[in-house]
Design an enzyme around this catalytic site. Structure first.
Site, PDB file in Angstrom:
ATOM      1  N   LYS A  79      96.823  31.095  79.844  1.00 22.63           N
ATOM      2  CA  LYS A  79      96.315  31.008  78.455  1.00 22.63           C
ATOM      3  C   LYS A  79      94.787  30.848  78.463  1.00 22.63           C
ATOM      4  CE  LYS A  79      99.009  27.434  77.538  1.00 22.63           C
ATOM      5  NZ  LYS A  79      99.677  27.287  78.860  1.00 22.63           N
ATOM      6  N   ARG A 127     103.172  23.104  70.215  1.00 21.64           N
ATOM      7  CA  ARG A 127     103.945  22.917  71.441  1.00 21.64           C
ATOM      8  C   ARG A 127     105.368  22.454  71.163  1.00 21.64           C
ATOM      9  NH1 ARG A 127      99.658  22.411  75.414  1.00 21.64           N
ATOM     10  NH2 ARG A 127     100.581  22.272  77.463  1.00 21.64           N
ATOM     11  N   ARG A 151      94.828  25.790  91.360  1.00 21.02           N
ATOM     12  CA  ARG A 151      93.734  25.957  90.384  1.00 21.02           C
ATOM     13  C   ARG A 151      92.597  24.961  90.676  1.00 21.02           C
ATOM     14  NH1 ARG A 151      94.992  25.449  84.118  1.00 21.02           N
ATOM     15  NH2 ARG A 151      96.020  23.533  84.821  1.00 21.02           N
ATOM     16  N   ARG A 175      92.729  19.267  88.609  1.00 20.39           N
ATOM     17  CA  ARG A 175      93.098  18.429  87.458  1.00 20.39           C
ATOM     18  C   ARG A 175      94.134  17.373  87.863  1.00 20.39           C
ATOM     19  NH1 ARG A 175      94.295  22.376  82.351  1.00 20.39           N
ATOM     20  NH2 ARG A 175      96.187  21.105  82.298  1.00 20.39           N
ATOM     21  N   ARG A 225     105.876  19.091  83.678  1.00 19.68           N
ATOM     22  CA  ARG A 225     105.305  19.893  82.574  1.00 19.68           C
ATOM     23  C   ARG A 225     106.163  21.124  82.320  1.00 19.68           C
ATOM     24  NH1 ARG A 225      99.564  20.739  85.020  1.00 19.68           N
ATOM     25  NH2 ARG A 225      99.190  22.108  83.244  1.00 19.68           N
TER      26      ARG A 225
HETATM   27  P1  AP5 Z   1      95.129  29.076  83.410  1.00 19.20           P
HETATM   28  O1  AP5 Z   1      94.544  30.226  82.660  1.00 19.20           O
HETATM   29  O2  AP5 Z   1      94.275  27.881  83.622  1.00 19.20           O
HETATM   30  O3  AP5 Z   1      96.535  28.683  82.772  1.00 19.20           O
HETATM   31  P2  AP5 Z   1      96.908  27.940  81.420  1.00 19.20           P
HETATM   32  O4  AP5 Z   1      98.061  28.662  80.822  1.00 19.20           O
HETATM   33  O5  AP5 Z   1      95.682  27.785  80.560  1.00 19.20           O
HETATM   34  O6  AP5 Z   1      97.399  26.580  82.032  1.00 19.20           O
HETATM   35  P3  AP5 Z   1      97.167  25.067  81.592  1.00 19.20           P
HETATM   36  O7  AP5 Z   1      97.609  24.236  82.757  1.00 19.20           O
HETATM   37  O8  AP5 Z   1      95.766  24.829  81.117  1.00 19.20           O
HETATM   38  O9  AP5 Z   1      98.165  24.946  80.430  1.00 19.20           O
HETATM   39  P4  AP5 Z   1      98.867  23.696  79.921  1.00 19.20           P
HETATM   40  O10 AP5 Z   1      99.496  24.272  78.710  1.00 19.20           O
HETATM   41  O11 AP5 Z   1      99.781  22.994  80.820  1.00 19.20           O
HETATM   42  O12 AP5 Z   1      97.682  22.650  79.777  1.00 19.20           O
HETATM   43  P5  AP5 Z   1      96.894  22.067  78.550  1.00 19.20           P
HETATM   44  O13 AP5 Z   1      95.511  21.838  79.012  1.00 19.20           O
HETATM   45  O14 AP5 Z   1      97.126  22.861  77.304  1.00 19.20           O
HETATM   46  O15 AP5 Z   1      95.632  29.636  84.820  1.00 19.20           O
HETATM   47  C1  AP5 Z   1      96.178  28.771  85.799  1.00 19.20           C
HETATM   48  C2  AP5 Z   1      95.720  29.231  87.212  1.00 19.20           C
HETATM   49  O16 AP5 Z   1      96.267  30.522  87.490  1.00 19.20           O
HETATM   50  C3  AP5 Z   1      94.200  29.375  87.347  1.00 19.20           C
HETATM   51  O17 AP5 Z   1      93.829  28.989  88.629  1.00 19.20           O
HETATM   52  C4  AP5 Z   1      93.938  30.879  87.153  1.00 19.20           C
HETATM   53  O18 AP5 Z   1      92.795  31.312  87.849  1.00 19.20           O
HETATM   54  C5  AP5 Z   1      95.232  31.490  87.702  1.00 19.20           C
HETATM   55  N1  AP5 Z   1      95.627  32.691  86.962  1.00 19.20           N
HETATM   56  C6  AP5 Z   1      95.655  32.856  85.611  1.00 19.20           C
HETATM   57  N2  AP5 Z   1      96.113  34.078  85.285  1.00 19.20           N
HETATM   58  C7  AP5 Z   1      96.400  34.695  86.471  1.00 19.20           C
HETATM   59  C8  AP5 Z   1      96.935  35.981  86.811  1.00 19.20           C
HETATM   60  N3  AP5 Z   1      97.257  36.880  85.867  1.00 19.20           N
HETATM   61  N4  AP5 Z   1      97.113  36.275  88.111  1.00 19.20           N
HETATM   62  C9  AP5 Z   1      96.790  35.362  89.081  1.00 19.20           C
HETATM   63  N5  AP5 Z   1      96.275  34.140  88.830  1.00 19.20           N
HETATM   64  C10 AP5 Z   1      96.090  33.814  87.535  1.00 19.20           C
HETATM   65  O19 AP5 Z   1      97.642  20.670  78.310  1.00 19.20           O
HETATM   66  C11 AP5 Z   1      97.526  19.592  79.212  1.00 19.20           C
HETATM   67  C12 AP5 Z   1      98.256  18.374  78.640  1.00 19.20           C
HETATM   68  O20 AP5 Z   1      97.652  17.983  77.367  1.00 19.20           O
HETATM   69  C13 AP5 Z   1      99.738  18.580  78.286  1.00 19.20           C
HETATM   70  O21 AP5 Z   1     100.576  18.408  79.408  1.00 19.20           O
HETATM   71  C14 AP5 Z   1      99.941  17.482  77.222  1.00 19.20           C
HETATM   72  O22 AP5 Z   1     100.071  16.208  77.826  1.00 19.20           O
HETATM   73  C15 AP5 Z   1      98.634  17.501  76.454  1.00 19.20           C
HETATM   74  N6  AP5 Z   1      98.692  18.411  75.304  1.00 19.20           N
HETATM   75  C16 AP5 Z   1      97.943  19.543  75.106  1.00 19.20           C
HETATM   76  N7  AP5 Z   1      98.272  20.128  73.945  1.00 19.20           N
HETATM   77  C17 AP5 Z   1      99.246  19.364  73.379  1.00 19.20           C
HETATM   78  C18 AP5 Z   1     100.020  19.491  72.187  1.00 19.20           C
HETATM   79  N8  AP5 Z   1      99.856  20.520  71.325  1.00 19.20           N
HETATM   80  N9  AP5 Z   1     100.955  18.543  71.935  1.00 19.20           N
HETATM   81  C19 AP5 Z   1     101.127  17.497  72.764  1.00 19.20           C
HETATM   82  N10 AP5 Z   1     100.447  17.339  73.931  1.00 19.20           N
HETATM   83  C20 AP5 Z   1      99.517  18.269  74.234  1.00 19.20           C
END
Ligand code: AP5
Length: 221
Positions: free
Chosen positions: A13, A88, A127, A160, A171
């Site tokens: 994402k 979410r 990552r 992270r 997760r």
């Molecule tokens: P990356 O692009 O970083 O993936 P992402 O989908 O953004 O992953 P996140 O871990 O950031 O998502 P998340 O939803 O768990 O975390 P968030 O910060 O929202 O890619 C990942 C890796 O793969 C990178 O190294 C990249 O280079 C590689 N990659 C990407 N695409 C690729 C491809 N096509 N091919 C090869 N490699 C690739 O949330 C964190 C925490 O915050 C949650 O657990 C929760 O506690 C809280 N939180 C956030 N939002 C809410 C909400 N709405 N409600 C409640 N709690 C929330």
């Protein structure tokens, strides 16, 4: 255009959001980034959120919904935004619809980025993120040309706190149980585009580009 990026942790994402910013100039609203900023600023909300994030659980809805509603009331998102990590669960999706409706807005397109869970574990545990500019790398798939420093700004790259294997698996469980129903919320509304997130980043973006084009065409018809 008002977009939502849905997908499991590590689906790409954030990676695709960077491309969407470059191509379409959309404002990126990422709840995870907002919480991490609050954690590093040591705010009471950040300290509270960190307990949930470190366990791989969702931060309670009353905290998240208010934070996003406030953010989407700001001027820079009047002409469009891209939500990443929100909604979410279906309660958050309903709340989003309700507060957008108050300002005559709605969601145009939801991009559902799907990837096999075992690949997600590899992506997240490998990552590395830049502490200074937020640049995103992977030790195997997209390593920094500057080694353990950011190739863009020279900042320190870090793992992270929630990217250890145990928390990643929690997760993924939370995603399956609480976030997947969001896909079922949007699909009957005809707003969902399924994206294969297992391909190379540019190939993933090609699918997104087409889905946005198709939505723009149908909205202008
Ligand atoms: P990356 O692009 O970083 O993936 P992402 O989908 O953004 O992953 P996140 O871990 O950031 O998502 P998340 O939803 O768990 O975390 P968030 O910060 O929202 O890619 C990942 C890796 O793969 C990178 O190294 C990249 O280079 C590689 N990659 C990407 N695409 C690729 C491809 N096509 N091919 C090869 N490699 C690739 O949330 C964190 C925490 O915050 C949650 O657990 C929760 O506690 C809280 N939180 C956030 N939002 C809410 C909400 N709405 N409600 C409640 N709690 C929330």
């Amino acid at each position: 255009m008002n977009l939502v990026l849905v997908g499991p942790p590590g689906a790409g994402k954030g990676t695709q959001a960077e491309k969407l910013i470059t191509e379409f100039g959309l404002t990126h609203v990422a709840t995870g980034d907002m919480f991490r900023a609050a954690v590093s600023n040591g705010t009471p909300m950040g300290l509270e959120a960190k307990k949930y994030m470190d366990a791989g659980k969702l931060v309670p809805d009353d905290v998240v919904v208010g934070m996003v509603e406030e953010r989407l009331a700001q001027d820079d998102v009047r002409d469009g935004f891209m939500l990443d990590g929100f909604p979410r669960n279906t309660h958050q999706a309903e709340a989003l619809d309700a507060f957008l409706e108050k300002s005559g807005r709605s969601i145009d397109l939801v991009l559902n980025i799907a990837v096999d869970p075992e690949l997600l574990v590899k992506r997240l545990t490998g990552r590395r993120v830049c502490r200074e500019c937020g640049g995103n790398y992977h030790v195997l798939f997209s390593p920094s040309e500057a080694g353990d420093k950011c190739a863009g700004c020279g900042g320190e790259l870090y793992l992270r706190d929630d990217d250890n294997e145990h928390t990643v698996r929690n997760r993924l469980d939370v995603y399956r149980n609480q976030t997947e129903p969001v896909i079922g919320y949007y699909r009957p509304l005809g707003k969902l585009a399924d994206i294969n997130g297992a391909l190379k980043p540019d190939e993933v973006f090609e699918q997104i580009f087409k889905a946005i084009g198709a939505t723009e065409e149908s909205e202008s018809a």
